[in-house]
Design a protein around this motif. Structure first.
Motif, PDB file in Angstrom:
ATOM      1  N   GLN A   1      87.069 -81.070   7.201  1.00 33.77           N
ATOM      2  CA  GLN A   1      86.686 -81.486   8.535  1.00 33.77           C
ATOM      3  C   GLN A   1      87.863 -82.201   9.196  1.00 33.77           C
ATOM      4  O   GLN A   1      88.269 -83.263   8.730  1.00 33.77           O
ATOM      5  CB  GLN A   1      85.481 -82.435   8.407  1.00 33.77           C
ATOM      6  CG  GLN A   1      84.692 -82.629   9.659  1.00 33.77           C
ATOM      7  CD  GLN A   1      84.206 -81.322  10.288  1.00 33.77           C
ATOM      8  OE1 GLN A   1      83.685 -80.433   9.617  1.00 33.77           O
ATOM      9  NE2 GLN A   1      84.437 -81.179  11.584  1.00 33.77           N
ATOM     10  N   PRO A   2      88.454 -81.629  10.249  1.00 31.55           N
ATOM     11  CA  PRO A   2      89.492 -82.360  10.982  1.00 31.55           C
ATOM     12  C   PRO A   2      88.898 -83.650  11.550  1.00 31.55           C
ATOM     13  O   PRO A   2      87.747 -83.659  11.984  1.00 31.55           O
ATOM     14  CB  PRO A   2      89.899 -81.393  12.098  1.00 31.55           C
ATOM     15  CG  PRO A   2      89.484 -80.043  11.606  1.00 31.55           C
ATOM     16  CD  PRO A   2      88.233 -80.283  10.801  1.00 31.55           C
ATOM     17  N   ALA A   3      89.697 -84.749  11.506  1.00 28.18           N
ATOM     18  CA  ALA A   3      89.144 -86.048  11.923  1.00 28.18           C
ATOM     19  C   ALA A   3      89.902 -86.608  13.119  1.00 28.18           C
ATOM     20  O   ALA A   3      89.991 -87.807  13.296  1.00 28.18           O
ATOM     21  CB  ALA A   3      89.193 -87.024  10.756  1.00 28.18           C
ATOM     22  N   GLY A   4      90.478 -85.742  13.912  1.00 28.24           N
ATOM     23  CA  GLY A   4      91.135 -86.232  15.117  1.00 28.24           C
ATOM     24  C   GLY A   4      92.622 -85.966  15.112  1.00 28.24           C
ATOM     25  O   GLY A   4      93.290 -86.077  14.088  1.00 28.24           O
TER      26      GLY A   4
ATOM     27  N   ALA B   1      96.625 -78.094  -1.356  1.00 23.75           N
ATOM     28  CA  ALA B   1      95.594 -77.439  -0.541  1.00 23.75           C
ATOM     29  C   ALA B   1      94.354 -78.323  -0.467  1.00 23.75           C
ATOM     30  O   ALA B   1      93.242 -77.898  -0.774  1.00 23.75           O
ATOM     31  CB  ALA B   1      95.264 -76.076  -1.135  1.00 23.75           C
ATOM     32  N   GLY B   2      94.552 -79.570  -0.060  1.00 18.63           N
ATOM     33  CA  GLY B   2      93.439 -80.494   0.111  1.00 18.63           C
ATOM     34  C   GLY B   2      93.117 -80.650   1.584  1.00 18.63           C
ATOM     35  O   GLY B   2      93.344 -79.728   2.385  1.00 18.63           O
ATOM     36  N   ALA B   3      92.602 -81.823   1.945  1.00 20.46           N
ATOM     37  CA  ALA B   3      92.134 -82.027   3.318  1.00 20.46           C
ATOM     38  C   ALA B   3      93.253 -81.791   4.337  1.00 20.46           C
ATOM     39  O   ALA B   3      93.149 -80.945   5.229  1.00 20.46           O
ATOM     40  CB  ALA B   3      91.568 -83.442   3.452  1.00 20.46           C
ATOM     41  N   LEU B   4      94.341 -82.529   4.195  1.00 21.26           N
ATOM     42  CA  LEU B   4      95.388 -82.446   5.223  1.00 21.26           C
ATOM     43  C   LEU B   4      96.211 -81.162   5.080  1.00 21.26           C
ATOM     44  O   LEU B   4      96.616 -80.566   6.081  1.00 21.26           O
ATOM     45  CB  LEU B   4      96.289 -83.685   5.133  1.00 21.26           C
ATOM     46  CG  LEU B   4      96.936 -84.122   6.438  1.00 21.26           C
ATOM     47  CD1 LEU B   4      95.908 -84.292   7.548  1.00 21.26           C
ATOM     48  CD2 LEU B   4      97.706 -85.417   6.251  1.00 21.26           C
TER      49      LEU B   4
ATOM     50  N   ARG C   1      87.655 -84.024   3.247  1.00 22.59           N
ATOM     51  CA  ARG C   1      86.901 -82.980   2.554  1.00 22.59           C
ATOM     52  C   ARG C   1      85.420 -83.334   2.591  1.00 22.59           C
ATOM     53  O   ARG C   1      85.041 -84.476   2.355  1.00 22.59           O
ATOM     54  CB  ARG C   1      87.370 -82.868   1.100  1.00 22.59           C
ATOM     55  CG  ARG C   1      88.746 -82.256   1.004  1.00 22.59           C
ATOM     56  CD  ARG C   1      89.056 -81.865  -0.406  1.00 22.59           C
ATOM     57  NE  ARG C   1      89.694 -82.945  -1.149  1.00 22.59           N
ATOM     58  CZ  ARG C   1      90.092 -82.833  -2.402  1.00 22.59           C
ATOM     59  NH1 ARG C   1      89.911 -81.718  -3.055  1.00 22.59           N
ATOM     60  NH2 ARG C   1      90.674 -83.851  -3.006  1.00 22.59           N
ATOM     61  N   GLU C   2      84.621 -82.325   2.859  1.00 23.52           N
ATOM     62  CA  GLU C   2      83.162 -82.508   2.900  1.00 23.52           C
ATOM     63  C   GLU C   2      82.592 -81.369   2.066  1.00 23.52           C
ATOM     64  O   GLU C   2      82.447 -80.252   2.575  1.00 23.52           O
ATOM     65  CB  GLU C   2      82.686 -82.412   4.351  1.00 23.52           C
ATOM     66  CG  GLU C   2      81.473 -83.235   4.676  1.00 23.52           C
ATOM     67  CD  GLU C   2      81.215 -83.191   6.183  1.00 23.52           C
ATOM     68  OE1 GLU C   2      80.911 -84.240   6.738  1.00 23.52           O
ATOM     69  OE2 GLU C   2      81.347 -82.115   6.783  1.00 23.52           O
ATOM     70  N   GLY C   3      82.354 -81.632   0.791  1.00 22.95           N
ATOM     71  CA  GLY C   3      82.002 -80.537  -0.108  1.00 22.95           C
ATOM     72  C   GLY C   3      83.184 -79.594  -0.199  1.00 22.95           C
ATOM     73  O   GLY C   3      84.318 -80.024  -0.400  1.00 22.95           O
TER      74      GLY C   3
END
Ligand code: NAP
Length: 290
Positions: free
Chosen positions: A133-136, A14-17, A127-129
């Protein structure tokens, strides 16, 4: 088609992606998300900001798992073995990794009783804090046998397909990663800076050394095309911080073992030395735990 009483899909990590994919998939059907432990699952149960939306996941810890038909593994490569055991405990029909590096052998060793495969994705998120944030948008290529996962991803609006030449596609991704990630981490520069002096000469040296090894393993690019591929990715992501740079800046373990380490192991098996890769491997390992 989902089996009754089971999730059609689960994501371990359950991280960024993992959160980015889970948020998209959950908009069109049930998806179980598995966090590293109960504390992390509890923290996510209230919801997490993914882009503009508050995503409330159906979240689980490894000690209290549901069953799921298909599992997508999205942990950092150093956590692959433990996460693969969790994936197997979900009693799936198959386990698909979308991690970087080449980790299919680790996956196969941990999940002997079900089909496994490693795809690739250029979908991006960071991850931002506490938020993600999706990056594209990118492309997600899967090995044969994971058609159901590709269909689910497409239904959720991701660009995904089964790629018959998945081994060559993984090698092309590894080429890009061994060239861009360590240099971005070492020099702490965004990807685009690697195209300019003084970094460019190192970027080209890394491609020049890696190409014959990857070609021997099945990469379907000649050397000029290999360099052009790396340059195209660095150009398209010029303003981005590579994941290895993000890990170094955050004091996290990097994926250098699964990326450059994998290349060095492949080269050693063929009796070849890659001095520039060996140097950046050693330096990155000194920057952060690997
Ligand atoms: N992010 C991208 O844009 C991107 C793009 C392409 C490929 N990838 C690849 O995708 C993989 C994941 O990247 P990421 O950026 O999403 O990493 P990440 O943000 O660090 O997320 C990984 C997550 O996995 C969790 N985890 C670790 N061990 C676990 C376990 N045994 N069971 C369940 N969860 C576990 C971590 O928990 P903690 O939070 O507790 O550490 C973390 O939340 C990497 O291989 C990366 O190279 C990422």
């Amino acid at each position: 088609m989902a089996t009754p009483g089971r999730y059609p899909l689960a994501i371990v990590g359950a991280g960024a992606l993992g959160l980015h994919f889970a948020a998209g998939l959950a908009a069109v059907g049930p998806v179980a998300l598995v966090a590293r432990n109960a504390a992390r699952a509890d923290a996510l149960r209230a919801g997490v900001q993914v882009g503009a939306r508050l995503f409330v996941p159906e979240i689980f810890a490894p000690d209290a798992l549901p069953a799921a038909d298909w599992v997508i593994l999205l942990v950092k490569t150093g956590d692959t073995a433990e996460a693969a055991r969790t994936a197997l405990a979900l009693q799936p029909r198959g386990v698909l990794s979308l991690q970087n590096g080449l980790i299919e052998a680790t996956l196969r060793a941990e999940c002997r009783t079900v089909p496994v495969g490693q795809g690739i994705t250029t979908e991006g998120a960071f991850r931002e804090g506490s938020r993600v944030q999706p990056a594209g948008a990118g492309d997600t290529l899967l090995p044969a046998g994971f058609e159901a996962v590709a269909d689910a991803l497409c239904m959720a609006g991701f660009r995904a397909r089964v790629e018959p030449q998945i081994a060559a596609a993984r090698l092309a991704k590894l080429l890009v990663n061994v060239a861009i990630n360590p240099l971005a981490a070492l020099f702490r520069v965004p990807n685009g800076a690697l195209l300019e002096p003084p970094h460019r000469v190192l970027l080209e040296a890394l491609v020049h050394e890696a190409w014959p090894v990857l070609r021997q393993a099945g990469l379907d690019l000649d050397e000029d095309a290999a360099l052009a591929r790396v340059v195209a990715v660095a150009t398209a992501t010029a303003g981005n911080r590579a994941s290895m740079l993000q890990d170094v800046l955050a004091g996290r373990r990097t994926e250098i073992d699964a990326i450059t380490g994998t290349l060095l192991t492949m080269a050693e098996a063929g009796g070849v030395e890659l001095p520039t890769h060996r140097a950046v491997f050693t330096l990155v390992r000194r920057l952060a735990p690997s």
